[in-house]
Design a protein around this motif. Structure first.
Motif, short mmCIF file in Angstrom:
data_model
loop_
_atom_site.label_atom_id
_atom_site.label_comp_id
_atom_site.label_asym_id
_atom_site.label_seq_id
_atom_site.Cartn_x
_atom_site.Cartn_y
_atom_site.Cartn_z
N ASP A 150 0.83 -1.21 0.00
CA ASP A 150 0.00 0.00 0.00
C ASP A 150 0.87 1.26 0.00
OD1 ASP A 150 -2.29 -1.51 -0.03
OD2 ASP A 150 -2.65 -1.36 2.13
N GLU A 151 1.90 1.26 0.81
CA GLU A 151 2.79 2.43 0.89
C GLU A 151 3.51 2.65 -0.45
OE1 GLU A 151 6.18 4.24 3.92
OE2 GLU A 151 5.61 2.13 4.06
N GLN A 152 3.95 1.57 -1.07
CA GLN A 152 4.62 1.67 -2.36
C GLN A 152 3.64 2.13 -3.44
OE1 GLN A 152 6.07 -2.32 -2.62
NE2 GLN A 152 7.87 -1.91 -1.35
N SER A 153 2.39 1.67 -3.37
CA SER A 153 1.37 2.11 -4.32
C SER A 153 1.07 3.59 -4.18
CB SER A 153 0.07 1.32 -4.13
OG SER A 153 0.25 -0.02 -4.50
N GLU A 154 1.07 4.09 -2.96
CA GLU A 154 0.88 5.53 -2.74
C GLU A 154 1.99 6.32 -3.41
OE1 GLU A 154 0.36 6.54 1.37
OE2 GLU A 154 -1.21 5.04 1.63
N GLU A 155 3.21 5.84 -3.30
CA GLU A 155 4.35 6.50 -3.95
C GLU A 155 4.19 6.44 -5.47
OE1 GLU A 155 7.59 8.82 -4.13
OE2 GLU A 155 6.59 8.21 -2.28
N TRP A 156 3.75 5.29 -5.98
CA TRP A 156 3.50 5.14 -7.43
C TRP A 156 2.54 6.23 -7.91
CZ3 TRP A 156 4.66 1.46 -11.36
CH2 TRP A 156 3.84 1.52 -12.49
N TRP A 157 1.39 6.35 -7.22
CA TRP A 157 0.38 7.31 -7.65
C TRP A 157 0.86 8.74 -7.48
CZ3 TRP A 157 -2.90 6.10 -11.04
CH2 TRP A 157 -3.43 4.81 -11.10
N ALA A 158 1.67 9.00 -6.46
CA ALA A 158 2.20 10.36 -6.28
C ALA A 158 3.08 10.74 -7.47
CB ALA A 158 3.00 10.44 -4.98
N VAL A 196 3.11 9.17 -10.61
CA VAL A 196 2.36 9.09 -11.86
C VAL A 196 1.44 10.30 -12.03
CG1 VAL A 196 0.52 7.78 -13.01
CG2 VAL A 196 2.51 6.59 -12.12
N ASN A 197 0.82 10.74 -10.94
CA ASN A 197 -0.09 11.89 -11.03
C ASN A 197 0.65 13.21 -11.19
OD1 ASN A 197 -2.45 10.40 -10.90
ND2 ASN A 197 -2.51 10.48 -8.67
N ARG A 198 1.92 13.24 -10.86
CA ARG A 198 2.72 14.47 -10.99
C ARG A 198 3.18 14.70 -12.42
NH1 ARG A 198 4.62 18.73 -11.33
NH2 ARG A 198 6.25 19.70 -10.12
N MET A 199 3.34 13.63 -13.19
CA MET A 199 3.86 13.72 -14.55
C MET A 199 2.71 13.65 -15.56
SD MET A 199 6.93 14.01 -13.65
CE MET A 199 7.85 13.99 -15.17
N PRO A 200 2.97 14.02 -16.82
CA PRO A 200 1.93 13.89 -17.85
C PRO A 200 1.46 12.44 -17.97
CG PRO A 200 3.75 15.20 -18.68
CD PRO A 200 4.19 14.65 -17.34
N ALA A 201 0.24 12.25 -18.40
CA ALA A 201 -0.38 10.92 -18.43
C ALA A 201 0.40 9.93 -19.28
CB ALA A 201 -1.82 11.01 -18.92
N ASP A 202 1.03 10.37 -20.35
CA ASP A 202 1.76 9.45 -21.23
C ASP A 202 3.25 9.38 -20.92
OD1 ASP A 202 2.32 12.01 -22.04
OD2 ASP A 202 2.15 11.59 -24.18
#
Length: 136
Positions: free
Chosen positions: A33-41, A43-49
Protein backbone atom coordinates in the motif's frame (compact mmCIF):
# COMPACT_ATOMS: atom_id res chain seq x y z
CA UNK A 1 -24.37 28.61 -36.59
CA UNK A 2 -21.70 27.81 -39.17
CA UNK A 3 -19.42 30.11 -41.12
CA UNK A 4 -20.82 31.59 -44.29
CA UNK A 5 -19.35 31.03 -47.73
CA UNK A 6 -17.03 28.39 -49.09
CA UNK A 7 -14.66 26.43 -46.91
CA UNK A 8 -10.98 27.14 -47.50
CA UNK A 9 -8.67 24.51 -48.94
CA UNK A 10 -6.72 24.51 -45.67
CA UNK A 11 -9.80 23.74 -43.58
CA UNK A 12 -10.78 20.96 -45.98
CA UNK A 13 -7.26 19.48 -45.85
CA UNK A 14 -7.33 19.14 -42.08
CA UNK A 15 -9.51 16.20 -41.15
CA UNK A 16 -10.91 16.23 -37.63
CA UNK A 17 -9.23 13.57 -35.53
CA UNK A 18 -10.81 11.99 -32.50
CA UNK A 19 -9.28 13.00 -29.19
CA UNK A 20 -7.12 10.21 -27.82
CA UNK A 21 -7.55 9.60 -24.11
CA UNK A 22 -4.39 8.39 -22.37
CA UNK A 23 -4.94 6.48 -19.15
CA UNK A 24 -2.44 6.77 -16.34
CA UNK A 25 -0.80 3.42 -15.55
CA UNK A 26 -2.24 1.53 -12.61
CA UNK A 27 0.08 0.46 -9.80
CA UNK A 28 1.20 -3.19 -10.01
CA UNK A 29 -0.53 -5.53 -7.61
CA UNK A 30 2.73 -6.75 -6.09
CA UNK A 31 3.43 -3.33 -4.52
CA UNK A 32 2.49 -2.73 -0.90
CA UNK A 33 0.00 0.00 0.00
CA UNK A 34 2.79 2.43 0.89
CA UNK A 35 4.62 1.67 -2.36
CA UNK A 36 1.37 2.11 -4.32
CA UNK A 37 0.88 5.53 -2.74
CA UNK A 38 4.35 6.50 -3.95
CA UNK A 39 3.50 5.14 -7.43
CA UNK A 40 0.38 7.31 -7.65
CA UNK A 41 2.20 10.36 -6.28
CA UNK A 42 4.77 10.08 -9.09
CA UNK A 43 2.36 9.09 -11.86
CA UNK A 44 -0.09 11.89 -11.03
CA UNK A 45 2.72 14.47 -10.99
CA UNK A 46 3.86 13.72 -14.55
CA UNK A 47 1.93 13.89 -17.85
CA UNK A 48 -0.38 10.92 -18.43
CA UNK A 49 1.76 9.45 -21.23
CA UNK A 50 5.09 9.89 -19.41
CA UNK A 51 5.39 6.24 -18.35
CA UNK A 52 5.04 3.79 -21.25
CA UNK A 53 4.62 0.10 -20.43
CA UNK A 54 8.34 -0.64 -20.67
CA UNK A 55 9.11 1.73 -17.76
CA UNK A 56 6.62 0.25 -15.28
CA UNK A 57 9.19 -2.15 -13.81
CA UNK A 58 11.64 0.70 -13.23
CA UNK A 59 8.94 2.85 -11.65
CA UNK A 60 7.86 0.00 -9.37
CA UNK A 61 11.46 -0.51 -8.28
CA UNK A 62 11.82 3.25 -7.71
CA UNK A 63 8.78 3.14 -5.40
CA UNK A 64 10.22 0.19 -3.49
CA UNK A 65 13.51 2.04 -2.97
CA UNK A 66 11.75 5.21 -1.77
CA UNK A 67 9.81 3.26 0.84
CA UNK A 68 12.95 1.35 1.88
CA UNK A 69 14.84 4.63 2.24
CA UNK A 70 12.10 5.92 4.55
CA UNK A 71 12.38 2.82 6.70
CA UNK A 72 16.17 3.10 6.91
CA UNK A 73 15.79 6.77 7.90
CA UNK A 74 13.41 5.73 10.68
CA UNK A 75 15.94 3.14 11.90
CA UNK A 76 18.67 5.80 11.90
CA UNK A 77 16.45 8.10 13.97
CA UNK A 78 15.78 5.27 16.44
CA UNK A 79 19.48 4.49 16.68
CA UNK A 80 20.47 8.09 17.37
CA UNK A 81 17.76 8.41 20.03
CA UNK A 82 18.74 5.14 21.69
CA UNK A 83 20.54 5.09 25.01
CA UNK A 84 22.57 2.10 23.75
CA UNK A 85 24.11 3.90 20.74
CA UNK A 86 26.00 1.38 18.60
CA UNK A 87 28.49 3.01 16.23
CA UNK A 88 28.82 -0.10 14.04
CA UNK A 89 25.07 -0.42 13.60
CA UNK A 90 24.81 3.31 12.90
CA UNK A 91 27.54 3.04 10.25
CA UNK A 92 25.75 0.06 8.67
CA UNK A 93 22.48 2.03 8.53
CA UNK A 94 24.22 5.01 6.93
CA UNK A 95 25.69 2.74 4.25
CA UNK A 96 22.23 1.29 3.63
CA UNK A 97 20.84 4.81 3.31
CA UNK A 98 23.53 5.75 0.80
CA UNK A 99 22.77 2.66 -1.34
CA UNK A 100 19.06 3.48 -1.36
CA UNK A 101 19.80 7.08 -2.28
CA UNK A 102 22.00 6.04 -5.18
CA UNK A 103 19.36 3.63 -6.48
CA UNK A 104 16.63 6.28 -6.23
CA UNK A 105 18.80 8.85 -7.99
CA UNK A 106 19.75 6.46 -10.77
CA UNK A 107 16.18 5.34 -11.44
CA UNK A 108 14.79 8.88 -11.26
CA UNK A 109 17.39 10.07 -13.77
CA UNK A 110 16.68 7.20 -16.16
CA UNK A 111 12.93 7.83 -16.05
CA UNK A 112 13.50 11.60 -16.33
CA UNK A 113 11.58 12.42 -13.17
CA UNK A 114 14.40 14.11 -11.30
CA UNK A 115 14.44 17.89 -10.94
CA UNK A 116 17.47 18.11 -13.20
CA UNK A 117 15.59 16.31 -15.97
CA UNK A 118 12.35 18.27 -15.65
CA UNK A 119 13.61 21.87 -15.31
CA UNK A 120 14.29 23.62 -18.57
CA UNK A 121 17.71 25.17 -18.99
CA UNK A 122 16.28 28.66 -19.53
CA UNK A 123 14.27 28.40 -16.29
CA UNK A 124 17.24 27.35 -14.20
CA UNK A 125 19.03 30.13 -12.37
CA UNK A 126 22.45 30.89 -13.68
CA UNK A 127 25.18 31.53 -11.07
CA UNK A 128 25.47 35.13 -12.32
CA UNK A 129 21.76 35.71 -11.61
CA UNK A 130 22.03 34.73 -7.96
CA UNK A 131 22.59 37.67 -5.64
CA UNK A 132 25.36 37.27 -3.15
CA UNK A 133 24.38 37.85 0.51
CA UNK A 134 26.77 40.78 0.90
CA UNK A 135 25.26 42.54 -2.16
CA UNK A 136 21.77 42.72 -0.64
Amino acid sequence: MGARGRKSAASLAVAPRPIEVVQRPDAPYDLTDEQSEEWWAVVNRMPADWFPRETHGMLAQYCRHVVSARRVAQLIDQETASEQFDVDRYDQLLRMQEREGRAISSLATRMRISQQATVRAEQARKPSQVRKPWEA
